[in-house]
Design an enzyme around this catalytic site. Structure first.
Site, PDB file in Angstrom:
ATOM      1  N   PHE A 136       1.216  -1.397   0.543  1.00 38.64           N
ATOM      2  CA  PHE A 136      -0.279  -0.208  -0.054  1.00 38.64           C
ATOM      3  C   PHE A 136       0.678   1.109  -0.363  1.00 38.64           C
ATOM      4  CE2 PHE A 136      -2.549  -2.550   1.679  1.00 38.64           C
ATOM      5  CZ  PHE A 136      -4.380  -3.090   1.199  1.00 38.64           C
ATOM      6  N   ASP A 137       0.516   2.088  -0.741  1.00 34.69           N
ATOM      7  CA  ASP A 137       0.974   3.392  -0.522  1.00 34.69           C
ATOM      8  C   ASP A 137      -0.008   4.333  -0.307  1.00 34.69           C
ATOM      9  OD1 ASP A 137       2.875   5.657  -1.099  1.00 34.69           O
ATOM     10  OD2 ASP A 137       2.803   5.612  -3.353  1.00 34.69           O
ATOM     11  N   LYS A 138      -0.347   4.819   0.305  1.00 32.03           N
ATOM     12  CA  LYS A 138      -2.057   5.758   0.805  1.00 32.03           C
ATOM     13  C   LYS A 138      -1.572   6.274   2.152  1.00 32.03           C
ATOM     14  CE  LYS A 138      -4.662   6.129  -2.810  1.00 32.03           C
ATOM     15  NZ  LYS A 138      -5.418   6.872  -3.199  1.00 32.03           N
ATOM     16  N   THR A 139      -0.649   7.439   2.130  1.00 29.50           N
ATOM     17  CA  THR A 139      -0.037   7.925   3.397  1.00 29.50           C
ATOM     18  C   THR A 139      -1.161   8.790   4.009  1.00 29.50           C
ATOM     19  OG1 THR A 139       1.956   7.681   3.346  1.00 29.50           O
ATOM     20  CG2 THR A 139       1.113   9.565   4.828  1.00 29.50           C
TER      21      THR A 139
END
Length: 239
Positions: A136-139
């Site tokens: 996942f890359d959803k900061t």
């Protein structure tokens, strides 16, 4: 007479212009176009459909033979096998098998939607069963994006915990790195801050490694494992 008003209304309605039915082209122009997107069938549903294409004719042919051929041996035998043939048709019909696959997908899609996860179709839902790892890359959506120090281990006894936290606060205060704010916050949380009389010279930010500076005549490094490996200091630390 009493019905003059009603008659006048009927005459007025009869004299009025007839209502024209809307043209089909006008309706087509007024209604928005409908786009139908056909998604590929999931592998399991394809397998069930292919099985049903071959299995269903076999069941029908078997039942038909059971209902017709035994009549050659008499009425009693024919009635018995006709009854058995109808039972075979009902029991062996693959309707339940064919319906079970899309019903399972619909139940799975509904369950994921109730938990806030939207899956486009059954094929994608089935593919999730083969997933081993997800990145996942959803900061800010899946995570808060706020770093924090969970544990601080002071190695050896040459420096106290207070001195280590003060050095960390002193070295990381000028830095804008996200980890720098977490380190300074950890020092403030324990009541330690930047020493007011400390002399800091040659404060340098090392990209991808950390920071270094000369504090009160001593060289201080704050960084990751890569920094201490490059400086040759990692092997001198105890396990």
């Amino acid at each position: 007479g009493r019905h003059d008003g009603v008659g006048g209304a009927e005459e007025a309605e009869a004299e009025g212009a007839p209502l024209d039915a809307p043209d089909r082209d006008d309706l087509a122009a007024a209604l928005p176009p409908v786009v139908v997107v056909l998604l590929p069938l999931p592998p399991t549903e394809k397998l069930v459909d292919e099985f049903a294409k071959r299995y269903t004719p076999l069941v029908v042919l078997t039942s038909l033979c059971m209902c017709t051929i035994p009549w050659a041996w008499g009425r009693e035998v024919g009635q018995k096998w006709t009854h058995n043939g109808l039972i075979t048709m009902v029991i062996a019909c693959p309707c339940a098998l064919i319906i079970s696959t899309p019903v399972t997908y619909v139940a799975g899609l509904a369950a994921t939607a109730q938990r806030g996860v939207i899956v486009k179709g059954g094929s994608f839902l089935e593919a999730l069963g083969r997933v081993k790892k997800i990145a996942f890359d959803k900061t800010g959506t899946l995570t808060q994006g706020n770093f924090a120090v969970l544990h601080l281990n002071v190695i050896e006894n040459r420096r106290t915990r207070k001195e280590v936290l003060e050095y960390i606060a002193l070295m990381e205060a000028p830095s804008s790195h996200p980890l720098a704010s977490a380190l300074t916050s950890a020092a403030k949380k324990e009541g330690y801050s930047v020493p007011p009389n400390a002399s800091v010279l040659n404060h340098t930010i090392l990209k991808g490694e950390g920071v270094t500076a000369t504090v009160d005549g001593s060289v201080v490094h704050v960084g990751n494992t890569r920094l201490f490996q490059r400086l040759g200091l990692l092997d001198s630390l105890p396990d």
